[in-house]
Scaffold this motif. Structure first.
Motif, short mmCIF file in Angstrom:
data_model
loop_
_atom_site.label_atom_id
_atom_site.label_comp_id
_atom_site.label_asym_id
_atom_site.label_seq_id
_atom_site.Cartn_x
_atom_site.Cartn_y
_atom_site.Cartn_z
N VAL A 1 24.00 -41.95 -35.96
CA VAL A 1 24.54 -40.66 -35.30
C VAL A 1 23.47 -39.58 -35.88
CG1 VAL A 1 26.25 -39.05 -36.25
CG2 VAL A 1 26.80 -41.24 -35.41
N VAL A 2 23.04 -38.69 -34.91
CA VAL A 2 22.09 -37.60 -35.17
C VAL A 2 22.68 -36.33 -34.50
CG1 VAL A 2 20.03 -39.12 -35.37
CG2 VAL A 2 20.82 -38.10 -33.13
N PRO A 3 22.31 -35.26 -35.08
CA PRO A 3 22.60 -33.99 -34.28
C PRO A 3 22.16 -34.08 -33.00
CG PRO A 3 21.65 -33.42 -36.32
CD PRO A 3 21.70 -34.91 -36.00
N ALA A 4 23.02 -33.56 -31.93
CA ALA A 4 22.76 -33.57 -30.41
C ALA A 4 21.66 -32.95 -30.21
CB ALA A 4 23.80 -33.12 -29.65
N GLU A 5 21.30 -31.81 -30.90
CA GLU A 5 19.93 -30.93 -30.54
C GLU A 5 18.73 -31.41 -30.92
OE1 GLU A 5 19.77 -28.52 -34.84
OE2 GLU A 5 20.71 -27.69 -32.95
N GLN A 6 18.64 -32.95 -31.45
CA GLN A 6 17.46 -33.71 -31.86
C GLN A 6 17.14 -34.64 -30.85
OE1 GLN A 6 18.71 -33.70 -36.68
NE2 GLN A 6 17.16 -35.23 -35.90
N LEU A 7 17.97 -34.79 -29.97
CA LEU A 7 17.65 -35.75 -28.60
C LEU A 7 16.64 -34.86 -27.84
CD1 LEU A 7 21.09 -37.24 -28.27
CD2 LEU A 7 19.67 -37.77 -29.77
N ARG A 8 15.65 -35.82 -27.33
CA ARG A 8 14.82 -35.42 -26.35
C ARG A 8 14.83 -36.40 -24.85
NH1 ARG A 8 15.13 -31.99 -29.41
NH2 ARG A 8 13.45 -30.78 -30.43
N PRO A 9 15.34 -36.28 -23.91
CA PRO A 9 15.22 -37.28 -22.65
C PRO A 9 13.89 -37.85 -22.67
CG PRO A 9 16.37 -35.28 -21.98
CD PRO A 9 15.73 -34.90 -23.55
N LEU A 10 13.35 -38.92 -22.18
CA LEU A 10 12.29 -39.48 -21.93
C LEU A 10 11.71 -39.08 -20.61
CD1 LEU A 10 12.21 -43.25 -23.32
CD2 LEU A 10 11.75 -41.09 -24.45
N PRO A 11 10.52 -38.53 -20.54
CA PRO A 11 9.99 -38.03 -19.16
C PRO A 11 10.15 -39.27 -18.23
CG PRO A 11 8.46 -37.35 -21.20
CD PRO A 11 9.51 -38.15 -21.60
N ALA A 12 10.10 -39.09 -16.93
CA ALA A 12 10.27 -40.13 -16.05
C ALA A 12 9.19 -40.97 -16.09
CB ALA A 12 10.34 -39.47 -14.60
N GLY A 13 9.53 -42.20 -16.06
CA GLY A 13 8.18 -43.43 -15.95
C GLY A 13 8.14 -43.83 -17.44
N LEU A 14 8.45 -43.12 -18.42
CA LEU A 14 7.87 -43.36 -19.77
C LEU A 14 8.52 -44.65 -20.28
CD1 LEU A 14 6.16 -43.00 -22.47
CD2 LEU A 14 7.70 -41.20 -22.99
N ASP A 15 8.12 -45.65 -20.53
CA ASP A 15 8.70 -46.86 -21.40
C ASP A 15 9.11 -46.54 -22.76
OD1 ASP A 15 8.55 -49.65 -22.74
OD2 ASP A 15 8.84 -50.16 -20.89
N PRO A 16 10.29 -47.07 -23.08
CA PRO A 16 10.73 -46.63 -24.42
C PRO A 16 9.73 -47.46 -25.39
CG PRO A 16 12.64 -47.33 -23.17
CD PRO A 16 11.48 -47.52 -22.10
N ARG A 17 9.16 -48.46 -25.05
CA ARG A 17 8.20 -48.92 -26.12
C ARG A 17 7.20 -48.09 -26.55
NH1 ARG A 17 5.45 -54.99 -26.35
NH2 ARG A 17 3.33 -54.26 -26.85
N ARG A 18 6.41 -47.51 -25.43
CA ARG A 18 5.54 -46.43 -25.77
C ARG A 18 6.08 -45.23 -26.26
NH1 ARG A 18 2.76 -44.44 -20.45
NH2 ARG A 18 2.85 -46.72 -19.97
N ALA A 19 7.29 -44.73 -25.77
CA ALA A 19 7.87 -43.60 -26.31
C ALA A 19 8.20 -43.85 -27.77
CB ALA A 19 9.34 -43.31 -25.53
N ALA A 20 8.18 -44.88 -28.62
CA ALA A 20 8.28 -44.98 -29.88
C ALA A 20 7.38 -44.46 -30.73
CB ALA A 20 8.57 -46.48 -30.02
#
Length: 350
Positions: free
Chosen positions: A135-154
């Protein structure tokens, strides 16, 4: 659900934990990947990082990506919703207080009362992101840009650290940069510096394998730190970023930067006093600057990751969370790894 909890030096446990419930303004996130950071390794090996010591069990981890599951019920008009449920997101790990003098001055990364995932800087400790659900504050979430694999996004959090260090170094356009330390952060500094227009990047490290990761990140010259006769040593550089976290690295930066140059201390030095060549700072008018965490560089990091597939080469291994201790052992061996990720996919159903 499963989570990685540190109880003390050498005491890392994968435990069954209750699934948390989000409150107003909070989001429940199913974590997919979590990157093992140098600070996580310090908590595991030494029971603390820098001057921050463990005083109670703590969930580790602050480099996490996953999927939005649900939100808590808002109780005021200011509880703006975050990305829709099902959206792949990266989690910005910092929650600045917004009221201290540093926040008011636009330097939220050094907020005196910030909350940072997986940090023992305050008591009670701020629990981290190495769990199947967080659970985190909603304001800390950033949608991944289109095409960005979650593995690289880590890689977004450590890349943000690197981008902030590069920003602290000033304009690197056409400059020669020295980076001491080719760990994950040092390699990401190389990539960030190249993106910022550095003309030449020299990297030093003790380990050949680590230097090869720096080459993959874009380094132009690789130098063995224990080989004073190496022809790659520069006669003088415009700027240096110390990313090894050892006093010898800082000494190298101060001795090799040109007169009037800039040295950025990024690596966290051991607790207590560290010797350094202070007279060089005076006689050569070297600017010595610190770089700590980051702020809005997180969004820049996601865009850079989306645009550059070469970052995939820095993710050396992905390990199921059930084998977390083996992942930590591997991450601590820089001769065999760069960035090691924990995979929570099976544990979270994401």
């Amino acid at each position: 659900m499963l989570g990685c909890v540190i109880h003390g030096a050498g005491d890392l446990r994968v435990e069954e934990l209750p699934v948390p419930r989000p409150g107003p303004g909070e989001a429940l996130v199913a974590v997919r990947y979590g990157g093992v950071c140098g600070s996580d390794l310090h908590y595991w090996r030494h029971g603390g990082v820098g001057d921050f010591r463990l005083k109670e069990p703590m969930l580790l981890g602050h480099e996490v990506v996953g999927t939005v599951v649900a939100y808590g019920s808002p109780d005021t008009d200011t509880d703006a919703p975050g990305p829709a449920a099902g959206t792949a997101v990266a989690v910005h790990p910092a929650t600045p207080c917004e009221v201290c003098p540093e926040c008011a001055d636009g330097r939220r990364n050094v907020c005196r009362d910030t909350r940072y995932l997986g940090s023992a800087a305050r008591v009670p400790h701020v629990q981290g992101g190495f769990a199947a659900r967080i659970v985190v504050p909603a304001e800390q979430l950033r949608p991944l840009p289109a095409g960005l694999d979650p593995r690289r996004a880590a890689l977004a959090e450590p890349l943000s650290v690197a981008l902030h260090a590069v920003r602290r170094a000033g304009d690197l356009t056409g400059r020669h940069l020295l980076v001491t330390g080719a760990g994950p952060i040092g390699c990401l500094v190389v990539a960030a510096a190249k993106a910022a227009g550095a003309a030449h990047v020299t990297v030093t490290d003790l380990l050949p394998a680590a230097l090869e990761y720096a080459r993959a990140a874009g380094a132009d010259t690789l130098v063995r730190a224990d080989a004073p006769e190496d022809a790659g040593w520069p006669a003088g550089v415009d700027t240096a970023i110390e990313a090894s976290g050892v006093a010898a690295g800082l000494d190298t930066c101060l001795r090799l930067v040109r007169r009037g140059g800039v040295v950025v201390q990024l690596g966290m030095l051991p607790p207590g006093q560290s010797p350094f060549a202070g007279n060089l700072v005076v006689s050569r008018e070297i600017e010595l600057r610190g770089a700590f965490r980051f702020d809005d560089e997180f969004d820049e990091a996601l865009e850079l990751l989306a645009a550059e597939p070469a970052f995939d080469a820095l993710v050396s291994t992905v390990v199921p969370v059930q084998d977390a201790e083996s992942a930590f052992v591997l991450a601590a061996d820089r001769g065999r790894s760069c960035k090691v990720l924990l995979d929570f996919g099976a544990a979270s159903g994401s």
